[in-house]
Design an enzyme around this catalytic site. Structure first.
Site, PDB file in Angstrom:
ATOM      1  N   ASP A  90      10.751  11.842  -1.091  1.00 53.93           N
ATOM      2  CA  ASP A  90       9.855  10.945  -1.470  1.00 53.93           C
ATOM      3  C   ASP A  90       9.537   9.580  -0.207  1.00 53.93           C
ATOM      4  O   ASP A  90      10.329   8.943  -1.259  1.00 53.93           O
ATOM      5  CB  ASP A  90       8.584  11.418  -1.395  1.00 53.93           C
ATOM      6  CG  ASP A  90       6.838  11.556  -0.934  1.00 53.93           C
ATOM      7  OD1 ASP A  90       6.617  11.854  -0.211  1.00 53.93           O
ATOM      8  OD2 ASP A  90       6.556  10.912  -1.827  1.00 53.93           O
ATOM      9  N   ASP A 111       5.646   7.807   0.083  1.00 56.35           N
ATOM     10  CA  ASP A 111       4.856   6.818  -0.781  1.00 56.35           C
ATOM     11  C   ASP A 111       4.180   7.639  -1.826  1.00 56.35           C
ATOM     12  O   ASP A 111       4.265   8.956  -2.035  1.00 56.35           O
ATOM     13  CB  ASP A 111       4.071   7.071   0.575  1.00 56.35           C
ATOM     14  CG  ASP A 111       3.231   6.726   1.478  1.00 56.35           C
ATOM     15  OD1 ASP A 111       4.774   5.435   1.625  1.00 56.35           O
ATOM     16  OD2 ASP A 111       2.330   6.672   2.619  1.00 56.35           O
ATOM     17  N   ASP A 146       6.486  12.251  -6.328  1.00 56.06           N
ATOM     18  CA  ASP A 146       5.259  11.986  -6.580  1.00 56.06           C
ATOM     19  C   ASP A 146       4.278  13.768  -7.172  1.00 56.06           C
ATOM     20  O   ASP A 146       3.319  13.458  -8.002  1.00 56.06           O
ATOM     21  CB  ASP A 146       4.610  10.896  -7.113  1.00 56.06           C
ATOM     22  CG  ASP A 146       4.370  10.938  -5.272  1.00 56.06           C
ATOM     23  OD1 ASP A 146       3.004  10.526  -5.493  1.00 56.06           O
ATOM     24  OD2 ASP A 146       4.622  10.870  -4.799  1.00 56.06           O
TER      25      ASP A 146
END
Length: 265
Positions: free
Chosen positions: A54, A56, A211
């Site tokens: 991922d 951001d 995240d």
């Protein structure tokens, strides 16, 4: 919150990316032994893997620029700004959903949504002045590439801002394939974007690094181990996320990847 790099939780079952057999990752003691014996500079030597990230909240902290973009658009409509914490709570499902949440919070008229979304996208493309790469992330990517792994990116961030921020930080040469939030009709947590990156990289085993709950659900749906970065945009839901391992600093990421690969072997 700071965490011991060996404080990991192994869950399963996961289908093995090589054999298709269902594998339950071992719990603390064998996983800890694998990490303690790992050479983070020589991660997975002799075993090429697809490591997909991922963006951001996982490799970069873009929230301040997303917040500034949102507040530029809101100011143009005479609306009050949103806070950084509110911004972070809206991140994870793509720009369109972000603008929907921002608009609802400020009671903006639905009739202006499409124009508002287009304006957000326009400002967002060059919004990277306040974005930072997480400490140790670039060095970790260097180590993974040096070890021969293929790297991919699977993000809900739209493609143009993704390309812009990667170029700004000289990260665009690290990834063999990129799927962004508008590359396909589907977005995460639908597994299709991650599956597209996996197919393009063409190697196994596969690990997805992210995240958020969106990332955890995407990995689960795609049937691949999930490595969780605990300091991103998790919206306070860390305990709910199924994962193979966690790390709180990117200097520890390589050892966690090696431990997962050892479980997959």
């Amino acid at each position: 919150m700071s965490r011991n790099p060996l404080d990991i939780l192994c869950l399963g079952p996961f289908p093995c990316a090589v054999t298709g057999q269902i594998t339950t990752l071992p719990l603390a003691r064998p996983f800890r032994a694998a990490i303690e014996g790992a050479d983070s500079k020589g991660i997975g030597q002799g075993q090429m893997a697809a490591i997909i990230f991922d963006l951001d909240g996982t490799l970069i902290d873009a929230a301040p620029d997303i917040c500034a973009t949102a507040n530029t658009v809101l100011a143009e409509e005479g609306a009050a700004p949103i806070s950084l914490d509110e911004t972070k709570s809206f991140i994870g499902n793509g720009a369109r959903v972000f603008v929907e949440r921002m608009s609802k919070l400020r009671n903006l008229p639905e009739a202006g949504f499409e124009a508002r979304h287009r304006r957000f996208q326009q400002v967002y493309v060059e919004a990277h002045d306040h974005t930072v790469i997480y400490e140790g992330a670039m060095a970790a990517l260097d180590d993974l590439r040096a070890a021969g792994h293929r790297l991919g990116l699977c993000t809900n961030k739209p493609l143009l801002p993704t390309q812009s921020v990667l170029a700004h930080f000289d990260l665009d040469g690290y990834f063999d394939h990129v799927i962004a939030g508008d590359s396909l009709p589907q977005r995460k947590p639908d597994p299709a974007p991650l599956q597209a990156v996996i197919a393009a990289l063409g190697v196994s085993p596969v690990i997805y690094v992210g995240d958020s709950m969106t990332d955890a659900l995407t990995a689960k749906s795609a049937g691949v181990p999930f490595l969780l970065y605990t300091e991103g945009y998790n919206h306070g839901r860390l305990a709910e996320m199924e994962r193979a391992a966690t790390f709180s600093h990117h200097r520890d990421m390589a050892a966690q990847i090696q431990a997962i690969l050892a479980c997959e072997a």
